[in-house]
Design an enzyme around this catalytic site. Sequence first.
Site, PDB file in Angstrom:
ATOM      1  N   ILE A  35       0.825  -1.201   0.000  1.00 42.72           N
ATOM      2  CA  ILE A  35       0.000   0.000   0.000  1.00 42.72           C
ATOM      3  C   ILE A  35       0.862   1.254   0.000  1.00 42.72           C
ATOM      4  O   ILE A  35       0.564   2.243  -0.670  1.00 42.72           O
ATOM      5  CB  ILE A  35      -0.956  -0.016   1.208  1.00 42.72           C
ATOM      6  N   TYR A 184      -0.193  -8.320  16.640  1.00 41.54           N
ATOM      7  CA  TYR A 184      -0.226  -7.394  15.507  1.00 41.54           C
ATOM      8  C   TYR A 184      -1.361  -6.402  15.664  1.00 41.54           C
ATOM      9  O   TYR A 184      -1.181  -5.185  15.524  1.00 41.54           O
ATOM     10  CB  TYR A 184      -0.386  -8.162  14.189  1.00 41.54           C
TER      11      TYR A 184
END
Length: 325
Positions: A35, A184
């Site tokens: 991204i 995460y």
Amino acid sequence: MPSTPSVPHTPPWDVHRLPPAAGKTFLVTGGNAGIGYFVAEQLAGTGATVVLGSRDPARAGAAIASIGARVPGAAVRHVTLDLADPASPRACVDALGLDRLDAVVHNAGVALDHPPRRETADGHELMFATNHLGHFALTHHLAPLLAAAPGSRVVTTGSFAAKSERLDLDDLQSRHDYRPKRAYARSKLAQMLFALELDRRLRAAGSTTLSVLVHPGVSVLVHPGGALDSLTPSRPPVHVRTAGARLSRLPLRLAVQGKDAAAWPAARAVLDPAVGGGLMLGPRVFGLRGAPRVEPLWEHLADTTTAARLWAASCGLTGVEPAFR
């Protein structure tokens, strides 16, 4: 319940017609792949100078060549940045050689799928150190450059994975009951809380720098990589998509989008003059796909007590504190 933020009335944001930004300089961490690459490519198309902060000069060089092939005359360069190395953020800022910076996009990150738990050289859990602590320290070192550019922006990339998580302030390093996906998600939640606490501190200091939160909407999937790659346009050698992969994944466009579209919220957060500090931008359709819009903050993101405690803990773990005048 948290109120729904809004922006002043402006013409609809067009992801394909970004406003010019010649003369401005933007830093994108992790801008050499994924991204982050598309954030950099889109920002380069505005005429701005874009700096890719990444660990790998070869991959950064490939990204710069790819952007140059898509954006004639693009001004893109690389500085070395390893967010897991506590010495690297300061060295990166020194290497920029700038006296002002108009925006930084905190995009780089690491996600581990399986145990064992991994640590950085200085003993911090790898995902928390890279995703949160490294960006926290980088913001500190960038503060003078951002303060020198009126209306500068700190854009922090969160994750849908953080929506259902809560921080354990007594175990930020996940030393007990380590679960990679949870660790995460919590590291991304820490980033999001940091972005909003930074906004509060910027406003209290009377700074013109804005802190804006974005999420790309894609991490709601457990293993998004293959699907997202098949929906992402080719940018060889950074990313190559086969025709077969593209056709096999077309039905997924109803639910998710490629990494080029996942970059839209960050590009808008950097460029849209109507976007203010403390807002969160994400994809328009169920937070998963579509053009970027301002979203209501998730309820636990409004927890100022947790955000302040996280800030204090981050100062202790990094030895620095972002401060703007």
